[in-house]
Design an enzyme around this catalytic site. Sequence first.
Site, PDB file in Angstrom:
ATOM      1  CE  LYS A 123      -3.897   2.031   2.589  1.00  8.17           C
ATOM      2  NZ  LYS A 123      -4.730   1.905   3.809  1.00  8.17           N
ATOM      3  CB  SER A 132      -8.040   3.715   2.806  1.00  9.54           C
ATOM      4  OG  SER A 132      -7.186   3.131   3.776  1.00  9.54           O
ATOM      5  CB  SER A 171      -8.307   1.048   5.837  1.00  8.35           C
ATOM      6  OG  SER A 171      -9.026   2.252   5.774  1.00  8.35           O
TER       7      SER A 171
END
Lengths: 484, 95
Positions: free
Chosen positions: A78, A153, A177
């Site tokens: 990420k 996210s 997330s």
Amino acid sequence: MSLLRMRLPELRDRLARGELRVADLVDASLRRIRETEEKIGAFLLVDEEGARREAERLDSLPADAPRGPLFGLPAGIKDNMVTEGLVTTCASRFLANYRPIYDATAVRKLKDAQAVTVGKLNMDEFAMGSSTENSAFKLTRNPWDTERVPGGSSGGSAAAVAAGQVLFALGSDTGGSIRQPAAYCGVVGLKPTYGRVSRYGLVAFASSLDQIGPITRNVEDAAYVLQAIAGHDPLDSTSAAVDVPDYPSALTGDVKGLRIAVPREYMGEGIDPRVKARVLEALKKFESLGATVEEVSMPHTDYAVATYYILASSEASSNLARFDGVRYGVRAEGVENLAELYLRSRSEGFGPEVKRRIMLGTYALSSGYYDAYYKKAQKVRTLIKRDFDRVFETFDVIAGPTAPTPAFRIGEKIGDPLTMYLNDICTIPVSLAGAPAISVPCGLADGLPVGLQIIGKPFDEATVLRAAHAYEQATEHHRLQPAL
Amino acid sequence: MDITVRDVEHVALLARLELSDREKELFAGQLGAILRYIEKLNELDTDGVEPTSHVLPISNVMRDDEPRPSWPLDKVLENAPDKEDGQFKVPAVLE
């Protein structure tokens, strides 16, 4: 393609024994990215050259050199974890050109385990969002239905794993997330206990909540990745000096006598009946495996989202004060003085959701409102945590849905922040309590994946993994793949 | 809680954000709606409840005050938008 669907430990052993070249596996991953990326859009950066170079290095190690526990396995990171020499943007225009000079501890640990980083994954800007639509750079689509969001996210991380582009990914979870995108994309997502994995090099959103964890295709893989990244780190004073057990060996397949609590607040109004049906089937499966399932009440659940948005936004407004256009990031052009430099760099660099949360947090912390909002929310956090402590006095795990609905349509909620926030209603209480939780696939609702959330006592990831693994082994849901 | 455009302007200044008129209007409405939702916390009696700032029982983490190597200056300045003589360069602080 078939290579990229194998279990991590099996692939790792084949690579370590030299039956398969790392370069071939990395090639398969890069090829899959090329084939599917136009549809999915999971990556902000694919480091083809770096991945090939690392593959070659690993392939040319002497035969008697030790092989790491994730030897040769292609992974995605990420884009809020810093990677030395690889641009790290947090999906923000502010950091469009930021090339870190060091690795986050979790990234370094993956390298120590000899995994191969193939690229950086899309996300909501600064991890603020539930759909990855807040990325400043691109839209990521759900591999199960490209008209729908992958969740967020960590939407890029979940989509890349679901699409078979990488074997596993790292995500981060502040209010859901990791778990919510894993549920939306039909993969496994584990948020470890707060403090289990070092946050050093994770760009801070809400420091009392942020936690890094794995997104994988099955529970066993998650155990292996957690093993590699967990542990105390002197560079993060909030990382816990708690022993890390052997996670893979916890996967016994046995849940006889496991005491499962199901909070009625997690199954009430607002939960899509199709989601509820899948979760009830999963609980029946647990009973058939010898576990006991009992309804409980966690009376402060309904206050968690309000508490979270005060606390997380307050912490964010403080953390994001560092983005001033002085030491790194994008500086506004043509400014006359320092005050204008701050103002213009921040206003041009941050997107709307980030501004909204900075505004909310600044308001909650401002003179005259601190006690009414911030202090109040901290007290309610205590009540929410007590709900968990009390249930864990008599139960081993808590179970329920990961998200109230399956993946929603792109654009459906973007205009209404509050509706978007309420999407995290099942994951946020857990984050406030700091407890570990996993989302595992528990079937489909009209062709879209549904996630079962299993929550454990702080630092008892082993029981969470054991329960999730036993369920997974008794079902076929994790074998389902999107038709891409 | 109603949030006016003036409230938004005040908070934006504290946060060092410059908002367009459209953004001010939008945020006034949205922040007002979010704060109204958050007011449900007032249904709870929290008298005598200790605030939780952190879930782990960690307070101060100490170590010996021993010098350790740090990043070389050229590395630290690598991402600087502007620099001079080994320092971050910014425009004038005072007119």
